[in-house]
Design an enzyme around this catalytic site. Structure first.
Site, mmCIF file in Angstrom:
data_model
loop_
_atom_site.group_PDB
_atom_site.id
_atom_site.type_symbol
_atom_site.label_atom_id
_atom_site.label_comp_id
_atom_site.label_asym_id
_atom_site.label_seq_id
_atom_site.Cartn_x
_atom_site.Cartn_y
_atom_site.Cartn_z
ATOM 1 N N CYS A 2 0.970 -1.429 0.398
ATOM 2 C CA CYS A 2 0.169 -0.059 0.695
ATOM 3 C C CYS A 2 0.812 0.917 0.147
ATOM 4 C CB CYS A 2 -1.292 -0.162 1.450
ATOM 5 S SG CYS A 2 -1.828 -1.370 1.567
ATOM 6 N N GLY A 28 -0.794 0.660 -4.696
ATOM 7 C CA GLY A 28 -1.911 0.152 -4.820
ATOM 8 C C GLY A 28 -3.335 0.997 -5.222
ATOM 9 N N ASN A 101 0.725 0.662 5.403
ATOM 10 C CA ASN A 101 1.195 -0.218 5.153
ATOM 11 C C ASN A 101 1.606 -1.526 5.676
ATOM 12 O OD1 ASN A 101 2.316 -1.482 2.762
ATOM 13 N ND2 ASN A 101 4.354 0.194 2.645
ATOM 14 N N GLY A 102 1.590 -2.563 5.241
ATOM 15 C CA GLY A 102 2.368 -3.937 5.981
ATOM 16 C C GLY A 102 1.820 -5.354 6.239
ATOM 17 N N TYR A 257 10.800 -4.037 -7.087
ATOM 18 C CA TYR A 257 9.905 -4.373 -8.046
ATOM 19 C C TYR A 257 9.071 -3.153 -7.662
ATOM 20 C CZ TYR A 257 4.718 -5.310 -9.570
ATOM 21 O OH TYR A 257 3.688 -5.212 -10.063
ATOM 22 N N THR A 303 9.280 -1.923 -14.815
ATOM 23 C CA THR A 303 9.676 -2.417 -13.807
ATOM 24 C C THR A 303 11.149 -2.719 -13.710
ATOM 25 O OG1 THR A 303 8.666 -4.361 -12.905
ATOM 26 C CG2 THR A 303 8.682 -1.969 -11.690
ATOM 27 N N ASP A 365 12.735 -9.043 -17.062
ATOM 28 C CA ASP A 365 11.533 -9.171 -16.578
ATOM 29 C C ASP A 365 11.987 -8.434 -15.024
ATOM 30 O OD1 ASP A 365 8.727 -8.381 -15.259
ATOM 31 O OD2 ASP A 365 8.360 -10.011 -15.563
ATOM 32 N N ASP A 366 11.457 -7.643 -13.752
ATOM 33 C CA ASP A 366 12.496 -7.639 -12.366
ATOM 34 C C ASP A 366 12.142 -8.997 -11.883
ATOM 35 O OD1 ASP A 366 9.461 -7.897 -11.333
ATOM 36 O OD2 ASP A 366 8.692 -6.111 -13.042
#
Length: 505
Positions: A2, A28, A101-102, A257, A303, A365-366
């Site tokens: 988030c 998000g 966030n978490g 990412y 990314t 790709d990442d």
């Protein structure tokens, strides 16, 4: 994952928070919310959707005040109901709103404790609402009609003793100010900054420095692990280390990412870290495939571009943009369910045939998580006429659940679990596959000046920095976070017609 933001200003903050959340939208896309405070009244608007869709003029007019917090969300468990959009709010004591966030690994125990000891009812399945009630509970125990910065830091210190997991938080206390704090390992990012105006000094807290830059604030510092930053309504800022039990261990996947390349996290440039990832990955390709026949390096946007560009330079192979991205389709990795991820890939990307036809192509790709997207993109390259399709990941294989707020927890959904590189290459349809080594990834990201002691690399090595993650807990998140559970939750919301009671339509 988030994005959070908090601002205390000398002028209205609603537009600045909206703009900041738009900059953090990559963290998000499932829901967004803003809470503001004017005098002794709090105002809240939140709903499912992108920031631009959740807020229009009428909603912004109903968010007055010179301080506020905001949140953009993607869900990691259960469902994506608007009821679980943030910020969350409790009216006692004082009136507190919180954005988080978490992920808390002891949320179930805390929820039970809150009810049995404090008769507090948690209305959703969100661990963020649990965290809000823990904060409210600590203030309630003080039994004070008014509080100051010392009381705020005392409450945060008590939170650290009760809560386990990953958390970066902005919380607004009606009539007092905004506090931001970060878990003792610093797993999730949080920075703060200031801006001088004619009226005085404004302060901001945000998940990434890019939000500070975009709003023309000056970055002060990262919030340290176990540190709290409190900004009162008068514009005074206070900081305090609220726990000594710290081990600076930020999530390395932020650099792989999640974060924008123009952000600084823990004093480290995400852009430069990704350049170095390309260098170390190129070294491995030279070592493992010294006689490679790669004609062109093509990134999978967005990314991986930085790493792919540097990789092509190190290999001496031409770099080309082979995929065009539809900007109006969300990031597939953070979509709620597997069905939506599968459906969106060809809507999201289209191959430029002339960059593939008759060539041996290295796609970069990442990372590779479920492998669903990688498989479809490799097939797109073959359909566009590629002779051979090789695949390189700037990150190591994801083989373990993540329990700190990233939506890749279910072992059965990870293509890297119980497969070696050759088996993974066969599963996604690549002629060969090369992964970044974990030591090389750490080398690419780590900088001594940052003060970081280690990184949380749990999704790569299964080592959980917080402790407390056992088989029982992993089985628990397996049950509530797999795609089947999310689809069931989404269907239940549709059947019940759940409506967010905090929306101000």
């Amino acid at each position: 994952m988030c994005g959070i933001i908090g601002i205390v200003s000398k002028s209205a903050v609603n537009q600045s928070i909206f703009d900041g959340l738009t900059v953090l939208q990559h963290r998000g896309q499932d829901a967004a919310g803003i809470a503001t405070c004017m005098d002794d009244r709090m105002y809240l608007r939140k709903d499912n959707g992108l920031v631009r869709d959740v807020f229009d003029t009428q909603h912004m007019l109903r968010l007055p005040g010179n301080m506020g917090i905001g949140h953009v969300r993607y869900p990691t468990a259960g469902n994506s109901s608007a009821v679980e959009a943030q910020p969350f709010y409790v009216n006692a004591p004082y009136g507190i709103a919180l954005a988080h966030n978490g992920n808390l690994i002891n949320a179930s125990e805390l929820k039970k404790e809150l009810f049995e000891d404090g008769l507090r009812h948690v209305n959703t399945d969100s661990d963020s609402e649990v965290l809000l009630n823990i904060m409210a509970d600590e203030f309630q125990k003080m039994g004070k009609l008014t509080i100051n910065e010392k009381d705020v830091f005392a409450a945060i210190s008590a939170i650290y003793k009760r809560v386990k997991g990953a958390y970066a938080v902005t919380a607004m206390i009606t009539g007092y100010g905004i506090v931001g704090f970060r878990d003792p390992n610093g797993i999730r990012p949080l920075v703060y900054g200031k801006r001088e105006t004619e009226q005085g000094t404004d302060y901001i807290l945000a998940s990434e420095s890019v939000a500070i830059d975009a709003l023309d604030y000056e970055l002060i510092a990262d919030v340290k692990p176990g540190e709290a930053v409190f900004i009162d309504l008068k514009g005074n800022i206070y900081t305090q280390q609220c726990t000594d039990d710290v081990l600076y261990s930020p999530c390395i996947f932020e650099h792989v990412y999640f974060a924008r390349p123009d952000s600084l996290i823990d004093g480290i440039s995400v852009y430069k870290a990704r350049l170095r990832m390309g260098e170390t990955l190129a070294r491995k390709i030279k070592r493992v495939f010294p006689e490679h026949d790669i004609d062109v390096v093509i990134p999978i946007p967005d990314t991986s571009r930085t790493s792919a560009l540097q990789l092509s330079y190190e290999l001496g192979v031409v770099y080309r943009e082979g995929f065009i991205k539809n900007r109006y389709i969300g990031r597939t990795f953070i979509m709620p369910g597997q069905t939506e991820r599968k459906k969106s890939v060809r809507q999201k990307l289209n191959a430029i045939e002339l960059e593939f036809k008759g060539k041996n192509v290295l796609l970069v790709d990442d990372s590779i998580v479920r492998g669903t997207t990688s498989k479809q993109i490799i097939q797109m390259a073959r359909d566009a006429g590629a002779n051979k399709v090789y695949f390189a990941s700037a990150a190591p294989p994801v083989r373990h659940p993540n329990v700190y707020g990233i939506d890749m927890p279910t072992v059965s959904e990870l293509i890297g679990h119980n497969r070696d590189d050759k088996q993974i290459a066969e599963a996604i349809g690549a002629d060969w596959l090369v992964y970044q080594d974990l030591d090389d990834l750490i080398e690419a990201v780590y900088r001594k000046k940052s003060g970081i002691e280690q990184f949380d690399c749990s999704c790569f090595n299964g080592e959980y920095v917080t402790g407390g993650v056992d088989d029982k807990y992993l089985q628990h998140i397996e049950q509530i976070r797999n795609d089947g559970a999310k689809r069931a939750g989404e269907e239940a919301d549709m059947r019940e017609g759940l409506v967010n009671p905090y929306n101000s339509h």
